[in-house]
Design a protein around this motif. Sequence first.
Motif, mmCIF file in Angstrom:
data_model
loop_
_atom_site.group_PDB
_atom_site.id
_atom_site.type_symbol
_atom_site.label_atom_id
_atom_site.label_comp_id
_atom_site.label_asym_id
_atom_site.label_seq_id
_atom_site.Cartn_x
_atom_site.Cartn_y
_atom_site.Cartn_z
ATOM 1 N N TYR A 140 1.443 -1.340 0.098
ATOM 2 C CA TYR A 140 -0.687 -0.039 0.461
ATOM 3 C C TYR A 140 1.031 0.866 -0.391
ATOM 4 O O TYR A 140 1.597 1.663 1.361
ATOM 5 C CB TYR A 140 -1.661 0.012 1.046
ATOM 6 C CG TYR A 140 -1.729 -1.416 0.918
ATOM 7 C CD1 TYR A 140 -2.413 -1.882 0.576
ATOM 8 C CD2 TYR A 140 -1.427 -1.722 2.383
ATOM 9 C CE1 TYR A 140 -3.417 -3.022 0.810
ATOM 10 C CE2 TYR A 140 -2.417 -3.008 2.640
ATOM 11 C CZ TYR A 140 -3.208 -3.535 1.666
ATOM 12 O OH TYR A 140 -3.885 -4.950 1.991
ATOM 13 N N LEU A 141 0.893 1.950 -1.025
ATOM 14 C CA LEU A 141 1.454 2.164 -1.428
ATOM 15 C C LEU A 141 1.201 4.001 -2.175
ATOM 16 O O LEU A 141 0.399 3.239 -3.085
ATOM 17 C CB LEU A 141 3.722 2.741 -1.827
ATOM 18 C CG LEU A 141 4.147 1.029 -0.642
ATOM 19 C CD1 LEU A 141 5.305 0.569 -1.985
ATOM 20 C CD2 LEU A 141 4.960 2.018 0.321
ATOM 21 N N TYR A 142 2.651 4.967 -2.008
ATOM 22 C CA TYR A 142 1.848 6.087 -3.349
ATOM 23 C C TYR A 142 1.974 6.151 -4.010
ATOM 24 O O TYR A 142 3.295 6.552 -4.420
ATOM 25 C CB TYR A 142 2.271 7.302 -2.211
ATOM 26 C CG TYR A 142 1.166 8.072 -0.709
ATOM 27 C CD1 TYR A 142 0.262 7.714 -0.744
ATOM 28 C CD2 TYR A 142 2.497 7.615 0.569
ATOM 29 C CE1 TYR A 142 -0.816 8.428 0.551
ATOM 30 C CE2 TYR A 142 1.186 7.758 1.467
ATOM 31 C CZ TYR A 142 -0.639 8.409 1.915
ATOM 32 O OH TYR A 142 -0.572 8.414 3.347
ATOM 33 N N PHE A 162 2.383 7.942 -6.233
ATOM 34 C CA PHE A 162 3.020 8.896 -7.303
ATOM 35 C C PHE A 162 3.489 9.451 -7.149
ATOM 36 O O PHE A 162 4.434 10.499 -8.054
ATOM 37 C CB PHE A 162 1.912 10.655 -6.691
ATOM 38 C CG PHE A 162 1.570 10.606 -5.569
ATOM 39 C CD1 PHE A 162 2.323 11.615 -4.872
ATOM 40 C CD2 PHE A 162 0.301 10.286 -4.634
ATOM 41 C CE1 PHE A 162 2.034 11.741 -3.552
ATOM 42 C CE2 PHE A 162 0.050 10.521 -3.460
ATOM 43 C CZ PHE A 162 0.799 11.307 -2.902
ATOM 44 N N LEU A 163 4.407 8.402 -6.509
ATOM 45 C CA LEU A 163 5.880 8.947 -5.944
ATOM 46 C C LEU A 163 6.571 7.844 -6.438
ATOM 47 O O LEU A 163 6.332 6.894 -6.654
ATOM 48 C CB LEU A 163 6.013 9.079 -4.386
ATOM 49 C CG LEU A 163 5.097 9.647 -3.710
ATOM 50 C CD1 LEU A 163 5.859 9.675 -1.887
ATOM 51 C CD2 LEU A 163 5.987 11.241 -3.166
ATOM 52 N N GLU A 185 11.487 8.723 -3.714
ATOM 53 C CA GLU A 185 11.652 9.877 -3.182
ATOM 54 C C GLU A 185 10.293 8.765 -1.836
ATOM 55 O O GLU A 185 10.114 9.734 -0.639
ATOM 56 C CB GLU A 185 9.656 10.651 -3.812
ATOM 57 C CG GLU A 185 10.039 11.278 -4.739
ATOM 58 C CD GLU A 185 9.041 11.983 -5.504
ATOM 59 O OE1 GLU A 185 9.414 12.944 -6.071
ATOM 60 O OE2 GLU A 185 8.381 11.139 -6.477
ATOM 61 N N PHE A 208 10.683 10.101 2.343
ATOM 62 C CA PHE A 208 9.258 9.920 2.771
ATOM 63 C C PHE A 208 9.211 9.435 3.733
ATOM 64 O O PHE A 208 8.808 9.683 5.205
ATOM 65 C CB PHE A 208 7.802 9.655 1.891
ATOM 66 C CG PHE A 208 6.396 9.905 3.006
ATOM 67 C CD1 PHE A 208 6.476 10.988 3.416
ATOM 68 C CD2 PHE A 208 6.341 9.249 2.630
ATOM 69 C CE1 PHE A 208 5.120 11.254 4.649
ATOM 70 C CE2 PHE A 208 4.911 8.904 4.114
ATOM 71 C CZ PHE A 208 4.694 9.692 4.622
ATOM 72 N N TYR A 209 9.767 8.082 3.372
ATOM 73 C CA TYR A 209 9.294 6.962 5.317
ATOM 74 C C TYR A 209 10.682 7.172 6.251
ATOM 75 O O TYR A 209 10.373 7.532 6.646
ATOM 76 C CB TYR A 209 9.031 5.775 4.408
ATOM 77 C CG TYR A 209 7.575 4.962 4.428
ATOM 78 C CD1 TYR A 209 6.719 5.489 4.854
ATOM 79 C CD2 TYR A 209 8.039 5.045 2.980
ATOM 80 C CE1 TYR A 209 5.399 5.137 4.196
ATOM 81 C CE2 TYR A 209 6.483 4.168 2.314
ATOM 82 C CZ TYR A 209 5.558 4.850 3.024
ATOM 83 O OH TYR A 209 3.935 4.612 2.671
ATOM 84 N N LYS A 213 12.210 10.136 6.299
ATOM 85 C CA LYS A 213 11.421 11.282 6.545
ATOM 86 C C LYS A 213 10.650 10.641 8.821
ATOM 87 O O LYS A 213 10.558 11.415 9.741
ATOM 88 C CB LYS A 213 10.682 12.328 6.661
ATOM 89 C CG LYS A 213 11.500 12.826 5.829
ATOM 90 C CD LYS A 213 11.120 13.951 4.851
ATOM 91 C CE LYS A 213 12.116 14.914 3.900
ATOM 92 N NZ LYS A 213 11.046 15.656 2.790
ATOM 93 N N LEU A 214 10.014 9.937 8.448
ATOM 94 C CA LEU A 214 9.193 9.675 9.525
ATOM 95 C C LEU A 214 9.592 9.575 10.609
ATOM 96 O O LEU A 214 9.195 8.798 11.523
ATOM 97 C CB LEU A 214 8.194 8.391 8.779
ATOM 98 C CG LEU A 214 7.052 8.897 8.116
ATOM 99 C CD1 LEU A 214 5.922 7.797 7.172
ATOM 100 C CD2 LEU A 214 6.385 10.441 8.156
ATOM 101 N N PHE A 215 11.126 8.857 10.356
ATOM 102 C CA PHE A 215 11.899 7.701 11.342
ATOM 103 C C PHE A 215 12.989 9.119 11.965
ATOM 104 O O PHE A 215 13.630 8.670 12.915
ATOM 105 C CB PHE A 215 12.401 6.962 11.184
ATOM 106 C CG PHE A 215 11.656 5.793 10.553
ATOM 107 C CD1 PHE A 215 11.747 4.811 11.611
ATOM 108 C CD2 PHE A 215 11.047 5.577 9.300
ATOM 109 C CE1 PHE A 215 10.767 3.465 12.218
ATOM 110 C CE2 PHE A 215 10.018 4.311 9.530
ATOM 111 C CZ PHE A 215 9.624 3.083 10.318
ATOM 112 N N HIS A 216 13.138 10.289 11.998
ATOM 113 C CA HIS A 216 13.755 11.313 11.844
ATOM 114 C C HIS A 216 15.460 10.440 11.826
ATOM 115 O O HIS A 216 16.059 11.443 12.305
ATOM 116 C CB HIS A 216 13.518 11.181 13.312
ATOM 117 C CG HIS A 216 12.612 12.355 13.317
ATOM 118 N ND1 HIS A 216 12.444 12.995 14.811
ATOM 119 C CD2 HIS A 216 11.348 13.056 13.428
ATOM 120 C CE1 HIS A 216 11.532 13.424 14.974
ATOM 121 N NE2 HIS A 216 10.874 13.598 13.254
ATOM 122 N N GLN A 222 10.635 -0.106 2.223
ATOM 123 C CA GLN A 222 10.609 0.928 2.819
ATOM 124 C C GLN A 222 9.905 -0.037 4.065
ATOM 125 O O GLN A 222 10.199 1.309 4.681
ATOM 126 C CB GLN A 222 8.755 1.278 2.400
ATOM 127 C CG GLN A 222 7.725 0.417 2.506
ATOM 128 C CD GLN A 222 7.442 0.396 3.834
ATOM 129 O OE1 GLN A 222 6.723 0.817 4.552
ATOM 130 N NE2 GLN A 222 6.080 -1.080 3.685
#
Lengths: 661, 314
Positions: free
Chosen positions: B92-94, B96-97, B101, B105-106, B108-111, B153
Motif C-alpha cells: 500500500y504505497l503512494y 504518485f511517488l 521519494e 518520505f518514510y 523522514k517519518l523515522f527522523h 520501505q
Amino acid sequence: MVIEENVPSIFTWFPSAFLEWGMAVCVFFLLLGFLGMLFSSLRIGPGNAFRLVKKTARQTLADVFAVSGKRVGALGMLTFKEALRRKVVVVFIIFVLIVLFAGMFLDPTSPHPAQLYVSFIFNTTAYLTIVLMLLLTAFSLPADFQKKTIHTIVTKPVRISEVVLGRIFGFALLGTALLVPMGLVSYGFVIRGQAHTHTVQEELRLDDKNPLLERGQTTTARDHSHKIVFDKENRVPYLTPNRDHTHEIRMTERPDGSRHFELGPPIEMYRARVVQYGDIGYLDQRGIVSEKGVNVGDEWEYRSFIAGNTDAAFIWQFDNITPSALVDGALQFEFTQEVFRTHKGQIARQVIGGFYIRNPETGLMLEVEIFQSNESGKSVFRVPRMINISADKMNLKSGHRNPNGTSASRASAVAVKIARQGGELTSYPPEEQLNVGGASRAEFDLFADFVAPESSQFDAQGREIKRKNVMEVWVKCLERGQYFGAAKPDMYLRHRDAPFAWNFFKGYLGIWFQMLLVTIYGVVFSTFLSTPVTVLATLFMTLGGRFHQFMAMMGAGDVEGGGPMEAAIRLFRQENMTIDLNMNSYEVIVSKMLDTVFQAFVLFLSYLVPAFSRFDTSEYVSQGFNISFDMVLMNFCTVAGYAVPLYILGYLCLKCREIER
Amino acid sequence: MSEVVVETRNLTKIYRDFWGRRKVHALKSLDLEINRGEIFGLLGPNGSGKTTTIKLLLGLLFPSEGEALIFGRNASDVRRNERIGYLPEESYLYRFLTAEEILDFYGKLFHIPAAVRRQRANDLIEMVGLGYAKKRQLKEYSKGMVRRVGLAQALINDPEVVILDEPTSGLDPIGTRDMKDLILDLKRQGKTVLMCSHLLADVQDVCDRIGILFQGELKEIGRVDSLLTVKDTTDIQTTTLPDAAVEEIREVVKKYGGEVKSVGNTRTTLEDLFLRIVEESRLHPGRRAHGAGNAVSVPSEEGTAASADPSNGG
C-alpha cells in the motif's frame, strides 16, 4: 456606501472572546466525553468505560501536544506533492483563463468599475479555492483508507495527531501556494484592467452661471469622460469625479496666454481609506438628548432622521483626536446621509445642512461648513488645525452678497466644491440659515479649543466610560420640513489612506482564512466520514457559515415569529409574525417547548459553524476601506479558535477508529 | 533464556456490525511468544486469522480482548514502531511517488538524517534490484516491483522486528527466492521476523518456528524441523545406483524388518527448475536451456540433499 461594522480593538475584543471560546470548547469536549462514556458503558460497562475515557483523555493530551514538526512537515509535503501530481495546477490555469476573458463579461458601463473588478476577482478566487479545498480534503484521507496507504504511515512512529495535522498543513500549504500567484494575477488584473487616461477634448469656456469658473470636457475612454472645471480665482483646474475616480491634471500656461492641460492616470479609484467611527447620539426637535431620531416610516430602521430647521441634530463623539489624525493639515470627515422630504420644495435644489464641531467639555462650538445634499449624498468636510473664521471661505461677514443674501466668497466656495463633486449649484442658501456658529473669536486651534483632553460618558448600564481627546461633530438639517437621516457609521473621520496593495493583500488573507477553515473542516470530517458525506458536511459548514448571523439569532430566540413549530402554527392559523400567540392554547405550549429544544440545537450549531461572512473582507477592498490590523488579528484568532478544537476532534475521531476497517 | 519481543496474551478479535452485533469471531484467545532473532511463520488457510493477528499487533485493529505487545508495548505507544518494519499484504504505497521519494518520505517519518536517509534509500533500492527504475513513479511499476519497494520501505529504519504479511505474494519465482534469501539474511543480522503466508513451501524454507491457525484458533506451534519430521520413516539419499545395488539394499532393509516404500531418482522442485533455466538463459543468451531432467543432487551444508545444475558439478 459605508462599511457598517465597527471593528473593536483586538485588546478589547480578545479577553471576552477568549473566555467565551474557552467555555464553548470545555462544554463541547465535556459533552463529547459524556457521549463517549455513555456509548462505551453500553458495551463494556460503566467502570471500564470510565477507565477508557480517562485513558483516552490522557493520551489525547499527550499526543495533541507532543507533535514532531519534521513528521508533520513530511506528511504535509506528501499531501502537497500528491495534489500537485494530480494536476491541481489546472485550477490556477482555469483562474488565469477566467481572468483573461473577464473583460468580455464584466459590464464596461458600470458606475463603479473598481468595485466590480475587485468583487469579481475576490469572489472568483474564493469560490475556486474553497471548492478545490473542499473536494481535495474530502477525497484525501478516505482515499488513504480505501487504498490502505495509511497502513504504512501509522505503523511508523507517527502519532495520529501528526497525521491530522500533516494533512491540514499540506492542504494549507497547497492553498497558500495557489493563492499567492492568484493574488499577484488578481492585483495585476485589477490595476491594469482599469488603467487609462484622457486628453482634453473641449476647450474650456466660461460658465454661464458662475463667472468664477470655466468648464471643459475630456475625451472618452473606457466608456466615460470627465468634466474639467477651472477655478479662475485660485487658477486651479479640477476634474469632476466619474466612475469613482478622477485624474491628476496639470496646467501649463504658455507665454502667449494659452493653457495646456495634461491628465495623468486614474487616482482615488483604488483606495484604502483608514476610517475612525464615533459614537452617535441625537438631539430631538427641542434640543433634548434622545435615544434615536425620528422614524420617517422606513421598515428598516437602520437610519434615524432629524427634522430640519429645529434644534434636532446628530452628534458623533470621536475620541483619540490627536494631530496624528491630520491629513494634509486638516481633519477630514466624510458623511453619507439620506434626505427625506416632506414637501417637494425645489426638487432640483439640494437640501442644506450644517456641519459643526464642538468641545464636549467647554461647549465651544463652531460651524465648519454649510453643505448641500441630494437624496442620498456624500459630503466631505475638512477641518483645518488653525481655523481663522475671518479670513477663510467661511467668512460670513463679507460684504459681497449674492441676490439671495449669501456671501460671494462663500458662494464660489460652495460652487467649486459642488462642481468638483460632479454636481451643479443652482441656488444658494439664505444667509441667516448659514449663521449658526456664533463664535466671537477670530482664530481657533482645533486641538486646543475643540478637543477635550478627557471626557466622561455613561453607557447603557450606567457605567462611566472615560475617554481621551474627545471631539463632537454635529450635523443639522437647515431646511424646514426636510429631514436628514444617518446611522452611526455614516460619519467617519478619515485618516491617511493605507496603501491599496497592502489592503488587497489583507483582503486575500480573508480568502486564505476561509480556505484554512474549509481545509480544517474537510480534514476533520474525512477522519470519520466517507468522501461524499465529507463533501456534504463541509459544504453544510461553509454555506451554513454564510447564515451564521441568522443561526445565532435563531438560537438566541431573537427571530420574529418564533421557531419552526411556532411558524407552522402561524401559517396554519394565518396569523402574522407580529401577533402574540395565545399562550393558553395547548398546541402553542407544545410548539414553544419544541422550539426551545430546536433553538438550543441551533445555538449549539452556531458555535460549530464559523461565521464565514466575517472572513470575507472583499467588500472592504472593493469599497475602498482599509481592513484594520485589528480585524486581521481577530479573524486569525477566530480561525485558530476553530482550528484547535477541530484538530483535537479530528485526532479523537481517527484515534477511535480502527484503521483497517 | 531468549528475549521475547512479540507477545500476544489471550488475544481475541470479534468483528461486529454497526449495531454492535457479533459478525465474525476472527481470533480466539491467541497466546503467542516470538523470541529475538527467530523467524516465525503464521500459517493457515484464508480467513484463519493470520492477517488479523498481524494487524492487531500493529494497532491497525483494536483487540476485543487480550493484548498484543511488541517489545512489551502495545500499539498505543508509537515509539515502539521505531524498531518495527512492516510489509503489508499488498504494498500500500503512494503511487504518485518515485521509489527514491517514497523511501525518503518514510525515512523522514523515522527522523533519519538526510544524508543517512539518502544512502540507505540507495542501498535498499539496489538491494531490491530497482536501481534502474528509481526515478519512475510507482504507478508505472509492475506488481512485483511495487512489492520490492514495499520491502525496501519496511527496512528503511533498519528494524529489529520485521513483520511480513504474505511476503512472496505477487513476486515471480526469482523474487520469491530473493525474498526468502533476504529473510534468512535478516535472521543472520539478528533480526526477528514474523511472517504469515499460506504458501507452505515459503514458510518451510525459511521459518524456524511456525504456528498454524485455523478459524481463529492456534492449532499447532513448534519448530519447523521437529514438526515436519516423520518419525516412522527413514530417508536415505545416494548417488544413482545400479539395479543390483538397489535389490541388495531391499534385502538389507527386509532383513532388519523394514520395507522399502519407493526407489527412484530424487525429484527437484519446480522452483529450482525454473531458477536454473533462468540462470542458464542469463549465462547463455539465445541458447535453448536444458534444465529439465538434468538435475543432480548435491549435499548441502546441513547434510540434506539439494538440487543443482549439472554444470555446477555434481
